[in-house]
Design a protein around this motif. Structure first.
Motif, PDB file in Angstrom:
ATOM      1  N   PHE A 136       0.905  -1.282   0.038  1.00  0.00           N
ATOM      2  CA  PHE A 136      -0.073   0.089   0.202  1.00  0.00           C
ATOM      3  C   PHE A 136       0.907   1.234  -0.089  1.00  0.00           C
ATOM      4  N   GLY A 159       2.049   2.441  -3.021  1.00  0.00           N
ATOM      5  CA  GLY A 159       0.835   2.748  -4.162  1.00  0.00           C
ATOM      6  C   GLY A 159       0.448   1.396  -5.071  1.00  0.00           C
ATOM      7  N   GLY A 193      -2.293  -1.593  -5.259  1.00  0.00           N
ATOM      8  CA  GLY A 193      -3.606  -2.182  -4.600  1.00  0.00           C
ATOM      9  C   GLY A 193      -3.488  -3.422  -4.798  1.00  0.00           C
ATOM     10  N   LEU A 250       2.564  -0.657 -10.832  1.00  0.00           N
ATOM     11  CA  LEU A 250       2.720   0.728 -10.650  1.00  0.00           C
ATOM     12  C   LEU A 250       3.035   1.491 -11.828  1.00  0.00           C
TER      13      LEU A 250
END
Ligand SMILES: *[C@@H]1O[C@H](CO)[C@@H](O)[C@H](O)[C@H]1NC(C)=O
Length: 129
Positions: A56, A59, A61, A127
């Protein structure tokens, strides 16, 4: 889930067990190939919490599968235990990136520290930056 017939004979019990493992394998395969990052966890597992927070924080999920809330949780747990292999005690957390088994907390941390985790996450499409 497939429906299996109960039987008293041990050889057909073994076959039922094998086909259940096969469907578990298939389910895991579909999950990890359809999601950039998948984390298998158990509630109350401290290292599961740590690995989720790390992801998390970067970044990401991840798709999270809580084995203690999953109908096939026991079978998936057994499958991950085999996968983790060589004496690793806890099969969770188990982290998959880009459809491949990355490892547990130690491997994920080691990859983060040696700088290979972020490129791996980018390569998997987890990402963008
Ligand atoms: C980084 O650490 C991981 C996990 O221990 C290892 O598999 C990988 O080879 C390391 N990569 C480099 C470039 O050191």
């Amino acid at each position: 889930m497939q429906v299996v017939k109960e039987s008293s004979s041990s050889s057909s019990m073994r076959m039922v067990g094998e086909s259940r493992m096969e469907s578990v394998y298939e389910r895991v395969r579909l999950l990890v190939s359809g999601n950039a990052v998948v984390v298998f966890t158990i509630s109350g597992c401290c290292m599961c919490h740590v690995v989720k927070q790390l992801l998390f924080g970067l970044g990401v999920g991840p798709t999270i599968v809580e084995l203690d809330r999953d109908v096939a949780g026991k079978e998936i747990h057994a499958f991950l235990f085999q996968l983790a292999g060589d004496g690793q005690q806890q099969p969770v957390p188990a982290v998959f990136v880009g459809g491949k088994f990355l490892g547990g907390i130690e491997t994920v941390m080691a990859c983060h520290i040696n700088g290979t985790l972020i490129p791996l996450l980018k390569q998997a499409g987890a990402l963008w930056l």
